[in-house]
Design an enzyme around this catalytic site. Structure first.
Site, PDB file in Angstrom:
ATOM      1  CB  SER A   1      38.098  33.291  36.350  1.00 27.87           C
ATOM      2  OG  SER A   1      37.276  34.189  35.680  1.00 27.87           O
TER       3      SER A   1
ATOM      4  CG  HIS B   1      37.286  38.641  37.409  1.00 24.19           C
ATOM      5  ND1 HIS B   1      37.913  39.259  36.350  1.00 24.19           N
ATOM      6  CD2 HIS B   1      36.937  37.409  36.949  1.00 24.19           C
ATOM      7  CE1 HIS B   1      37.961  38.443  35.305  1.00 24.19           C
ATOM      8  NE2 HIS B   1      37.363  37.318  35.653  1.00 24.19           N
TER       9      HIS B   1
END
Length: 294
Positions: free
Chosen positions: A144, A195
């Site tokens: 991610s 992230h």
């Protein structure tokens, strides 16, 4: 290569059902290959998670640089794999159709490596600025970080509008930052730096010199390719309700996170999840985080 222990993986089953409902022929080739690669490494991990996760201590201090290649394609559990790859399915269809398969493959390869490098720089910087050596040992896995970078691209090419994040409407251009904060507070165990690294890499491409550098290195512009990735490619209908139950991407994420927490809460007496079979000494020395929640 190790084969994952058998068991019911509801996240994997749900992911496969979504892929089937979209239709393999409707998924452009690089997106499909990325999904297949992540599923393959989930079922047949090359190494245990603590030998493939990314940290300053392991990569820089111990010179184990292969982790830069391994960490994006390993996932902590089936739910981690599910909502990362469900997000990849949606983003990949949109971006690969727009950019072409060759250029999208180039982006995936570059982002997979570069998000890891930026993650290491962030962790090293936090460790120095805050005088906290644990940042050097924090270890992360998952795709991610790359997905956050792709989300920046998707928002860049499709500006305007609002998205629903944990029940609040957020302008599309601020969605990545809102998700970064929301996931950090509501999903313990995810990697804030991972992230953030993805967002920074995405901004380097859309607002900085990265795209020009990539074009110079490749000797061509990605937009010179066939816009839909391959001749005869069938356009996917815009209505994704058939396989998302009418939920937005963020709502799918929230449901998956709740299901993941419920799943773990009902298996407390069972053996720990794959990738967390650490000795007490290793657990004290190293924290394992997930590039998760995108």
């Amino acid at each position: 290569m190790q084969r994952r222990s058998r068991g019911i993986n509801m996240g994997l089953i749900l992911l496969l059902s979504q892929i089937i409902q979209v239709g393999i022929n409707n998924i452009p080739p690089v997106t499909l290959a990325t999904l297949a690669l992540n599923i393959w490494f989930f079922l047949n991990p090359m190494k245990p998670l603590y030998n493939s996760c990314l940290s300053v201590e392991k990569c820089y201090q111990q010179k184990d640089w292969q982790r830069l290649l391994l960490s994006p394609f390993h996932h902590a559990d089936d739910w981690h794999l599910y909502f990362n790859m469900a997000s990849m399915l949606w983003k990949g269809i949109n971006l690969e159709r727009r950019l072409g398969s060759r250029w999208f493959a180039y982006i995936i390869s570059t982002f997979s490596l570069l998000t890891g490098v930026v993650y290491l720089l962030l962790q090293f910087g936090f460790a120095e600025l805050m005088d906290e050596p644990d940042y050097r040992r924090n270890c992360a896995v998952g795709f991610s970080g790359v997905l956050f970078a792709l989300k920046v691209l998707n928002n860049h090419y499709c500006p305007g509008g609002f998205v629903n994040i944990w029940g609040f409407p957020v302008p599309n251009r601020f969605a990545c930052w809102a998700e970064l904060v929301a996931i950090h507070f509501f999903s313990p165990g995810t990697s804030f730096s991972g992230h953030l690294a993805g967002i920074l890499v995405g901004l380097m491409y859309t607002q900085g010199p990265l795209k020009k550098i990539m074009e110079t290195c490749a000797g061509y512009s990605g937009y010179q390719n066939h816009p839909y990735g391959r001749p005869g490619y069938t356009e996917v209908p815009r209505n994704y309700d058939a396989y998302t139950a009418g939920l937005s991407e963020e709502e799918q994420l929230e449901r998956a996170l709740r299901a993941s927490l419920w799943d773990r809460g009902n298996t407390r007496n069972s053996p720990p999840s794959y990738g967390f079979h650490l000795s007490p000494e290793e657990m004290r020395r190293q924290r394992l985080y997930r590039f998760d929640g995108q």
